[in-house]
Design a protein around this motif. Structure first.
Motif, mmCIF file in Angstrom:
data_model
loop_
_atom_site.group_PDB
_atom_site.id
_atom_site.type_symbol
_atom_site.label_atom_id
_atom_site.label_comp_id
_atom_site.label_asym_id
_atom_site.label_seq_id
_atom_site.Cartn_x
_atom_site.Cartn_y
_atom_site.Cartn_z
ATOM 1 N N PRO A 23 -6.450 -6.258 -4.238
ATOM 2 C CA PRO A 23 -5.279 -7.131 -4.104
ATOM 3 C C PRO A 23 -4.403 -6.783 -2.891
ATOM 4 N N THR A 24 -4.258 -5.492 -2.602
ATOM 5 C CA THR A 24 -3.463 -5.087 -1.439
ATOM 6 C C THR A 24 -4.125 -5.571 -0.163
ATOM 7 N N LEU A 25 -5.435 -5.423 -0.069
ATOM 8 C CA LEU A 25 -6.177 -5.899 1.096
ATOM 9 C C LEU A 25 -6.058 -7.418 1.233
ATOM 10 N N PHE A 26 -6.157 -8.120 0.116
ATOM 11 C CA PHE A 26 -6.036 -9.584 0.111
ATOM 12 C C PHE A 26 -4.680 -10.020 0.669
ATOM 13 N N PHE A 27 -3.597 -9.435 0.165
ATOM 14 C CA PHE A 27 -2.266 -9.821 0.638
ATOM 15 C C PHE A 27 -2.035 -9.385 2.084
ATOM 16 N N CYS A 28 -2.647 -8.305 2.500
ATOM 17 C CA CYS A 28 -2.548 -7.862 3.896
ATOM 18 C C CYS A 28 -3.206 -8.890 4.825
ATOM 19 N N VAL A 29 -4.413 -9.336 4.458
ATOM 20 C CA VAL A 29 -5.120 -10.342 5.260
ATOM 21 C C VAL A 29 -4.326 -11.647 5.281
ATOM 22 N N MET A 30 -3.779 -12.038 4.130
ATOM 23 C CA MET A 30 -2.964 -13.258 4.074
ATOM 24 C C MET A 30 -1.743 -13.146 4.980
ATOM 25 N N ALA A 31 -1.077 -12.002 4.947
ATOM 26 C CA ALA A 31 0.126 -11.809 5.755
ATOM 27 C C ALA A 31 -0.197 -11.850 7.242
ATOM 28 N N VAL A 32 -1.249 -11.175 7.667
ATOM 29 C CA VAL A 32 -1.631 -11.171 9.080
ATOM 30 C C VAL A 32 -1.982 -12.592 9.525
ATOM 31 N N ASN A 48 6.898 -16.769 3.498
ATOM 32 C CA ASN A 48 6.827 -15.441 4.122
ATOM 33 C C ASN A 48 7.473 -14.382 3.241
ATOM 34 N N ASN A 49 8.622 -14.704 2.633
ATOM 35 C CA ASN A 49 9.310 -13.741 1.760
ATOM 36 C C ASN A 49 8.475 -13.410 0.527
ATOM 37 N N GLU A 50 7.861 -14.435 -0.082
ATOM 38 C CA GLU A 50 7.010 -14.194 -1.249
ATOM 39 C C GLU A 50 5.807 -13.336 -0.878
ATOM 40 N N LEU A 51 5.257 -13.603 0.287
ATOM 41 C CA LEU A 51 4.106 -12.840 0.753
ATOM 42 C C LEU A 51 4.476 -11.382 1.009
ATOM 43 N N ILE A 52 5.630 -11.150 1.588
ATOM 44 C CA ILE A 52 6.114 -9.781 1.828
ATOM 45 C C ILE A 52 6.320 -9.058 0.507
ATOM 46 N N ALA A 54 4.881 -9.749 -2.463
ATOM 47 C CA ALA A 54 3.581 -9.531 -3.113
ATOM 48 C C ALA A 54 2.844 -8.372 -2.460
ATOM 49 N N PHE A 55 2.833 -8.334 -1.132
ATOM 50 C CA PHE A 55 2.169 -7.237 -0.430
ATOM 51 C C PHE A 55 2.847 -5.908 -0.738
ATOM 52 N N SER A 56 4.178 -5.890 -0.718
ATOM 53 C CA SER A 56 4.929 -4.646 -0.961
ATOM 54 C C SER A 56 4.683 -4.104 -2.361
ATOM 55 N N VAL A 57 4.702 -4.971 -3.363
ATOM 56 C CA VAL A 57 4.463 -4.532 -4.745
ATOM 57 C C VAL A 57 3.058 -3.940 -4.865
ATOM 58 N N ASN A 58 2.071 -4.610 -4.286
ATOM 59 C CA ASN A 58 0.699 -4.101 -4.339
ATOM 60 C C ASN A 58 0.553 -2.794 -3.577
ATOM 61 N N LEU A 59 1.241 -2.671 -2.459
ATOM 62 C CA LEU A 59 1.192 -1.430 -1.683
ATOM 63 C C LEU A 59 1.822 -0.273 -2.465
ATOM 64 N N ILE A 60 2.932 -0.535 -3.141
ATOM 65 C CA ILE A 60 3.581 0.501 -3.967
ATOM 66 C C ILE A 60 2.641 0.942 -5.083
ATOM 67 N N LEU A 61 1.975 -0.005 -5.740
ATOM 68 C CA LEU A 61 1.015 0.345 -6.800
ATOM 69 C C LEU A 61 -0.134 1.171 -6.245
ATOM 70 N N LEU A 62 -0.595 0.834 -5.050
ATOM 71 C CA LEU A 62 -1.676 1.580 -4.409
ATOM 72 C C LEU A 62 -1.243 3.013 -4.096
ATOM 73 N N VAL A 63 -0.037 3.172 -3.581
ATOM 74 C CA VAL A 63 0.489 4.509 -3.272
ATOM 75 C C VAL A 63 0.658 5.319 -4.560
ATOM 76 N N LEU A 64 1.192 4.702 -5.612
ATOM 77 C CA LEU A 64 1.325 5.393 -6.901
ATOM 78 C C LEU A 64 -0.038 5.845 -7.416
ATOM 79 N N PHE A 65 -1.017 4.969 -7.319
ATOM 80 C CA PHE A 65 -2.363 5.288 -7.782
ATOM 81 C C PHE A 65 -2.940 6.489 -7.034
ATOM 82 N N PHE A 66 -2.840 6.475 -5.701
ATOM 83 C CA PHE A 66 -3.431 7.560 -4.915
ATOM 84 C C PHE A 66 -2.615 8.855 -4.987
ATOM 85 N N SER A 67 -1.342 8.778 -5.383
ATOM 86 C CA SER A 67 -0.551 10.006 -5.513
ATOM 87 C C SER A 67 -0.608 10.578 -6.931
ATOM 88 N N ALA A 68 -1.115 9.802 -7.879
ATOM 89 C CA ALA A 68 -1.156 10.252 -9.277
ATOM 90 C C ALA A 68 -2.099 11.440 -9.437
#
Length: 167
Positions: A23-32, A48-52, A54-68
């Protein structure tokens, strides 16, 4: 402090990494595509705001996952655990409060609903992967299961913790 046993575990199952990363990759590609090339997806594209967001929430979840990480320390007088980033400090369980401690095989999904911080009330689990864990039974009836990837070494440490000789 001279721990009898220490272990750090992280979520690194390939299927879980893929599930969390896509999902993070998907929103990153959409944003670019939307920000830099003017390419929008669908008949009703995200702003643009919704996309930012969505990407930010997914990025935070990804960071939480990799830091857990699940950290377990068995010491002479207590067992300490921390499931970072959900626990910033270690939770300590005194030998005086523990009636029994032993390593056992368990069914993560059937018994606890999966991996992570699971369970409610008097029966909880802290696990990252696998199906082996240290079962703590407290004098007040509570039970905590701490997952391990090294059941043999953890069992020896648990026996020393309880003051028993290994078999």
């Amino acid at each position: 402090m001279g721990a009898l046993y220490s272990e750090k575990q992280r979520f690194r199952q390939w299927w879980l990494v893929l599930l969390i990363s896509l999902p993070t990759l998907f929103f990153c590609v959409m944003a670019v595509g939307q920000f830099f090339f003017g390419i929008v997806l669908g008949d009703n594209p995200m702003s643009n705001n919704e996309l930012i967001i969505a990407f930010s929430v997914n990025l935070i979840l990804l960071v939480l996952f990799f830091s857990a990480r699940l950290e377990t320390h068995i010491e002479k007088d207590c067992i300490r655990l921390r499931f970072f980033p959900f626990h910033f400090s270690f939770r300590s369980y005194s030998r005086d409060d523990i009636a029994n401690a032993y390593v056992r095989e368990y069914k993560p999904i059937a018994e606890y609903g999966g991996w992570g911080i699971r369970g409610f009330g008097k029966n909880r689990a802290f696990n990252v992967s696998g199906n082996q864990g240290l079962q703590l039974e407290f004098t007040d009836g509570r039970k905590i299961l701490i997952g391990t990837l090294n059941p043999s070494e953890m069992n020896v440490a648990a026996l020393k913790f309880l003051g028993k000789k290994s078999a």
